[in-house]
Design an enzyme around this catalytic site. Structure first.
Site, PDB file in Angstrom:
ATOM      1  CD  GLU A   1      -3.069  -1.091   2.067  1.00  0.00           C
ATOM      2  OE1 GLU A   1      -4.088  -1.437   2.186  1.00  0.00           O
ATOM      3  OE2 GLU A   1      -2.984  -0.646   3.070  1.00  0.00           O
TER       4      GLU A   1
ATOM      5  CD  GLU B   1      -3.851  -5.770   2.501  1.00  0.00           C
ATOM      6  OE1 GLU B   1      -4.548  -5.783   3.054  1.00  0.00           O
ATOM      7  OE2 GLU B   1      -3.092  -5.846   2.737  1.00  0.00           O
TER       8      GLU B   1
HETATM    9  P1  P53 Z   1      -7.211  -3.461   9.622  1.00  0.00           P
HETATM   10  C1  P53 Z   1      -6.571   1.317   5.938  1.00  0.00           C
HETATM   11  C2  P53 Z   1      -7.998   0.600   4.615  1.00  0.00           C
HETATM   12  C3  P53 Z   1      -7.207   0.486   3.504  1.00  0.00           C
HETATM   13  C4  P53 Z   1      -6.597  -0.465   3.906  1.00  0.00           C
HETATM   14  O1  P53 Z   1      -6.578  -3.350   7.863  1.00  0.00           O
HETATM   15  C5  P53 Z   1      -5.339  -0.527   5.547  1.00  0.00           C
HETATM   16  C6  P53 Z   1      -5.895   0.179   5.979  1.00  0.00           C
HETATM   17  C7  P53 Z   1      -5.445  -0.095   7.591  1.00  0.00           C
HETATM   18  O2  P53 Z   1      -6.289  -0.416   8.074  1.00  0.00           O
HETATM   19  O3  P53 Z   1      -4.723  -1.918   5.264  1.00  0.00           O
HETATM   20  C8  P53 Z   1      -4.305  -2.596   4.486  1.00  0.00           C
HETATM   21  O4  P53 Z   1      -6.444  -4.593   9.792  1.00  0.00           O
HETATM   22  C9  P53 Z   1      -3.270  -3.196   5.235  1.00  0.00           C
HETATM   23  C10 P53 Z   1      -3.644  -4.370   6.019  1.00  0.00           C
HETATM   24  C11 P53 Z   1      -4.496  -4.526   7.431  1.00  0.00           C
HETATM   25  C12 P53 Z   1      -5.776  -4.743   6.444  1.00  0.00           C
HETATM   26  O5  P53 Z   1      -5.485  -3.950   5.462  1.00  0.00           O
HETATM   27  O6  P53 Z   1      -6.535  -2.021  10.128  1.00  0.00           O
HETATM   28  O7  P53 Z   1      -2.514  -3.433   4.263  1.00  0.00           O
HETATM   29  O8  P53 Z   1      -1.696  -4.481   6.594  1.00  0.00           O
HETATM   30  O9  P53 Z   1      -4.078  -4.712   8.009  1.00  0.00           O
HETATM   31  C13 P53 Z   1      -6.623  -3.914   7.217  1.00  0.00           C
HETATM   32  O10 P53 Z   1      -8.480  -3.376   9.462  1.00  0.00           O
END
Ligand code: P53
Length: 476
Positions: A179, A372
């Site tokens: 990201e 993801e």
């Molecule tokens: P969490 C925010 C918005 C989009 C992606 O997020 C993001 C985030 C960070 O919060 O990060 C990605 O754990 C990232 C992961 C993360 C996952 O999204 O806040 O690449 O490390 O865990 C989900 O629910």
């Protein structure tokens, strides 16, 4: 039709959110370790509050996380049981270079990942490796100001040289920066950037972004030199912006918001700074210091494929009243009245995935990889640790269907799909364990209590069947 025969089904994790073992076998401290759970988390991850050391008042969930550092064999065996073709994981930079600026790597750190990759291979799982998933050695933060310094490019280059050589033949798929656009939204978590009073924040962020973009091009160059089999991707926190209304100003706002994120991928995939970004920087008084050869490097070493995370679409508006109600999440967005939201307010939009895939594929014409996607939810296990997570199955089934439509109906070339947090892990945004994404439940709570025992959720068998049928059978 359907997905390609060699479609890479799997799951994804990041070192700092699952490994734990933050001080084991010579590992150095990293920015991601000193980020606490609780009300100070946002000020810290956004670089406004300086907390470079542990203190007694806070809990730091990354220190132990789910202790995959010692459980990895068991965890990979469970992934294999679901039929994973690939497992996306990240390397903790500070395991390999504990301070970041050494010339010699830490053998124990290198060995750990070698064992992990071999364990994957043993089960027929192809590792997909993120070189940096938000982490930066604290020594580089304190001595050089992390990515604001050009010197980081050289340290990252050393890291790449070492890992590409050492893992040649074991790893073929690489992502340079997780990201990469996170540097704008959570600069300390994303790139180790902390701001002192009087700092020109925008200037620093974009200069640091330039360093990462150059480092990414160098990584791509070395990867291809070391092994022509290597495939290198960029990685974007994606999610199309919709205009709140057909008002042209709203449409324009959504374009501008999209561009703020696509800027990075435009450089990594097309090899040059796009005109709109140059103009925007000019308006903001941002001046990127380039070294000789930077432009040529960026142009010559573009990525092989485009990877991204997708959780939700977003909404843009120019209406001051709506803007006022916008939540100060990592990615600020107006609420979309047509969508339901998760318990954490993330709006659920499977069609948005198809739209996002089409936007990205139209723009770059390179293979895509969804690395993801998933639903962060509260799970309530029974006494055996079993969770009936139909809500998660529904979310994933709808997204896989949308992804299949993009492939079948629109002709998008998609390499694979790895769901986020295939085993429960620490949330990046909130630091909670309670926000779970996994097919595998881990007995641990927000305060760090629990046995760390792993157990299968209902979605475990569901995903197994999806993989077995190459995405044909999505029924619950
Ligand atoms: P969490 C925010 C918005 C989009 C992606 O997020 C993001 C985030 C960070 O919060 O990060 C990605 O754990 C990232 C992961 C993360 C996952 O999204 O806040 O690449 O490390 O865990 C989900 O629910």
């Amino acid at each position: 039709m359907g997905f390609r025969k060699d479609f890479l089904w799997g799951g994804a994790t990041a070192a700092n959110q699952c490994e734990g073992g933050y001080d084991k076998d010579g590992r150095g401290l990293a920015n991601v370790d000193v980020v606490p759970i609780g009300k100070d988390r946002f000020p810290v991850i956004s670089g406004q509050k300086k907390m470079f050391e542990f203190d007694d008042e806070h809990f730091y969930p990354a220190k132990e996380a789910i202790d995959m550092y010692t459980h990895y064999k068991e965890d990979i065996a469970l992934f294999a049981e679901m039929g994973f073709k690939t497992y996306r994981l990240s390397i903790a930079w500070s395991r390999i270079f504990p301070k970041g600026d050494e010339t010699e790597p830490n053998e124990e750190g290198l060995k750990f990942y070698e064992d992990m990759f071999k364990e994957c291979k043993k089960h027929g799982i192809e590792p997909l490796v993120t070189i940096t998933h938000f982490d930066c050695p604290m020594h580089l933060v304190e001595k050089y100001g992390a990515w604001r310094s050009r010197e980081l490019v050289g340290f990252y280059e050393n890291l790449c040289n070492v890992i590409f050589k050492r893992y040649k033949g074991l790893v073929k798929y690489w992502l340079t920066f997780n990201e990469i656009n996170m540097i704008l939204h959570a600069p300390f978590m994303g790139a180790g950037l902390y701001f002192e009073e009087g700092d020109d924040v925008e200037q620093i962020k974009f200069q640091a972004a330039h360093h990462e973009l150059v480092a990414s091009a160098i990584a791509t160059k070395i990867a291809h030199e070391v092994d022509p089999e290597n495939q290198v991707g960029c990685m974007l926190a994606a999610g199309a912006y919709y205009p709140y209304s057909p008002k042209p100003e709203d449409v324009w706002a959504s374009r501008s918001d999209d561009r703020e994120n696509y800027f990075f991928i435009d450089v990594q995939s097309r090899g040059e700074y796009p005109a709109y970004a140059l103009k925007e920087m000019e308006r903001k008084g941002i001046e990127i210091k380039m070294e000789e050869g930077d432009k040529e490097l960026l142009k010559a070493h573009t990525v092989d494929f485009i990877s991204f995370s997708y959780y939700s679409s977003r909404v843009s508006t120019t209406d001051p009243e709506l803007l006022e109600q916008t939540e100060g999440n990592i990615f600020a967005s107006v609420k979309n009245p047509y969508l339901e939201a998760s318990e954490w307010g993330w709006q659920i939009d499977p069609l948005g995935l198809r739209i996002t895939m089409n936007d990205i594929y139209d723009r770059y014409q390179k293979p895509l990889f969804i690395v993801e996607n998933g639903l962060g939810a509260v799970d309530t296990p029974d006494e055996n640790g079993y969770v009936e997570d139909d809500y998660r199955i529904d979310y994933l089934a709808a997204h896989v269907q949308a992804m299949r439509d993009a492939v079948d109906e629109d002709g998008v070339d998609l390499l694979g799909y790895t769901t986020w947090g295939c085993i429960d892990l620490v949330s990046a945004g909130t630091g909670e364990m309670k926000k779970r994404y996994g097919f595998i439940y881990v007995d641990r709570d927000n305060e760090g209590n629990g046995t760390l025992k792993r157990s299968k959720k209902k979605s475990f068998d569901w995903y197994k069947k999806v993989i077995e049928t190459n995405g044909e059978d999505l029924s619950n």
